[in-house]
Design a protein around this motif. Structure first.
Motif, short mmCIF file in Angstrom:
data_model
loop_
_atom_site.label_atom_id
_atom_site.label_comp_id
_atom_site.label_asym_id
_atom_site.label_seq_id
_atom_site.Cartn_x
_atom_site.Cartn_y
_atom_site.Cartn_z
N GLY A 125 0.92 -1.26 -0.02
CA GLY A 125 0.02 0.04 0.17
C GLY A 125 0.86 1.21 -0.07
N ALA A 126 0.06 2.50 0.48
CA ALA A 126 0.80 3.71 0.44
C ALA A 126 1.35 3.98 1.64
CB ALA A 126 -0.32 4.57 -0.31
N PRO A 127 2.32 5.02 1.64
CA PRO A 127 2.77 5.61 3.15
C PRO A 127 1.57 6.05 3.86
CG PRO A 127 4.26 6.41 1.16
CD PRO A 127 3.01 5.72 0.48
N ASN A 128 1.50 5.58 5.21
CA ASN A 128 0.59 5.83 6.14
C ASN A 128 0.68 6.91 6.64
OD1 ASN A 128 -1.59 5.27 7.87
ND2 ASN A 128 -0.58 3.99 9.33
N ASP A 129 0.57 8.14 5.77
CA ASP A 129 0.98 9.66 6.22
C ASP A 129 -0.29 10.00 6.94
OD1 ASP A 129 2.94 9.61 4.50
OD2 ASP A 129 2.13 10.61 2.81
N GLY A 130 -1.61 9.75 7.07
CA GLY A 130 -2.38 9.97 7.82
C GLY A 130 -2.51 9.85 9.44
N PHE A 131 -1.63 8.79 9.52
CA PHE A 131 -1.28 8.51 11.15
C PHE A 131 0.08 8.68 11.47
CE2 PHE A 131 -5.38 6.73 10.14
CZ PHE A 131 -6.04 6.86 11.34
N ALA A 132 1.05 9.39 10.52
CA ALA A 132 2.53 9.25 10.60
C ALA A 132 2.91 9.75 12.10
CB ALA A 132 2.97 9.83 9.60
N GLN A 133 1.98 10.50 12.40
CA GLN A 133 2.57 11.32 13.93
C GLN A 133 2.32 10.30 15.09
OE1 GLN A 133 -0.62 14.17 15.22
NE2 GLN A 133 -2.00 13.55 13.65
N TYR A 134 1.36 9.34 14.87
CA TYR A 134 1.33 8.34 16.04
C TYR A 134 2.26 7.04 15.78
CZ TYR A 134 -2.82 11.02 16.30
OH TYR A 134 -3.95 12.07 16.37
N PHE A 135 3.38 7.26 14.95
CA PHE A 135 4.32 6.31 14.52
C PHE A 135 5.57 6.61 14.50
CE2 PHE A 135 0.33 4.31 12.78
CZ PHE A 135 0.58 2.81 12.60
N SER A 136 6.60 5.60 15.19
CA SER A 136 7.99 5.84 15.21
C SER A 136 8.51 4.91 14.13
CB SER A 136 8.71 5.37 16.54
OG SER A 136 8.21 6.03 17.51
N SER A 139 5.40 3.58 7.99
CA SER A 139 4.28 2.59 7.94
C SER A 139 3.57 2.84 6.58
CB SER A 139 3.60 2.41 9.24
OG SER A 139 2.72 3.64 9.02
N TYR A 140 2.97 1.77 6.28
CA TYR A 140 2.08 1.65 5.00
C TYR A 140 0.73 1.14 5.28
CZ TYR A 140 6.82 2.22 3.01
OH TYR A 140 8.06 2.48 2.91
N LEU A 141 -0.10 1.73 4.45
CA LEU A 141 -1.61 1.17 4.64
C LEU A 141 -2.28 0.72 3.44
CD1 LEU A 141 -3.75 1.02 6.94
CD2 LEU A 141 -4.26 2.99 6.23
N ALA A 142 -2.91 -0.35 3.35
CA ALA A 142 -3.48 -0.77 2.23
C ALA A 142 -4.97 -1.19 2.70
CB ALA A 142 -2.74 -1.83 1.35
#
Length: 249
Positions: A125-136, A139-142
């Motif tokens: 999937g695509a970079p998980n930009d919508g939740f990037a602030q909650y990840f170290s 990550s990617y999301l599909a």
């Protein structure tokens, strides 16, 4: 497999029958039999056979490019040519490596990602930009299912993990993790981390503080199944400390 027209493009007027056999029979019929042998495996066989004959010409370059497009990674082509060198001859391998090195020149940084993708049926999937602030980390999301029950394939690069968080709902809710590729970890607040492998299933009840993500040295993917509930929401908390995370193997 995309339609091949190389025969007609190059020899359509000079040798129309040869062009037709090349495009319609060799590539149109033989290469398209992916239920019997995948395009990736056909590329592996073809590249090895051409190298063994010392045919490292433009057609060999086209087959190397096709092999890359069919999913053979930079590390895999290096291993394939190295193995074949002992049977086909060292000078032939050198000639093949000169061409392969150029074709996979841009793949060094994406090699491990492609290997991880090859290990599972779901897309990264695509970079998980919508939740990037909650990840170290990255990550990617599909999306896998967006109707009835929402299911997403979440992929973590090595070292990536989400913050501590809590799934809440007025009724029902929670989350189920189905591990599909790589190696990762899940931990509930106050408990020891749990190592995760493909096939493992984690049931997360509402109100439980937890985190999950990749192992320090491995890509990791899981399906995140959102359990239906009323007024579902997530409370994001502090990141997993680097000190605690580096204790993991």
């Amino acid at each position: 497999m995309k339609k091949i027209t190389a025969g007609r493009d190059v020899l359509g007027e000079f040798a129309p029958k040869f062009a037709q056999l090349n495009d319609d029979v060799l590539f149109g019929e033989v290469w398209s039999r992916e239920s019997e042998l995948s395009a990736r495996d056909r590329s592996l066989i073809t590249v090895t056979a051409l190298m063994a004959q010392g045919l490292t010409d433009t057609s060999f370059g086209h087959h190397l490019q096709m092999a890359k497009e069919n999913g053979i990674t930079r590390s895999e082509i290096a291993e394939i040519l190295t193995h074949a060198a002992f049977y086909a001859g060292w000078p032939k391998a050198w000639a093949a490596f000169r061409m392969a090195k150029d074709i996979w020149a841009d793949a060094e940084n994406t090699d491990e990602k492609q290997l991880h993708q090859n290990s599972m049926v779901f897309p990264i999937g695509a970079p998980n930009d919508g939740f990037a602030q909650y990840f170290s980390g990255q990550s990617y999301l599909a999306p896998v299912s967006t109707e009835q029950v929402k299911i997403f394939n979440v992929t973590f690069e090595p070292g990536c993990r989400n913050n501590w968080h809590i799934h809440e709902a007025d009724k029902g809710g929670g989350q189920i993790l189905v591990c599909v590729a790589g190696r990762g970890y899940y931990q509930e607040w106050g408990k020891e981390p749990q190592e995760l492998h493909p096939g493992d299933v984690i049931n997360i009840m509402p109100g439980v503080k937890h985190w999950h993500g990749a192992a320090p040295d491995s890509w990791f993917s899981h399906l995140a199944v959102e359990v239906p509930g009323e007024n579902r929401r997530s409370q994001w908390c502090e990141p997993v400390s680097e000190e605690e995370y580096q204790k993991l193997k």
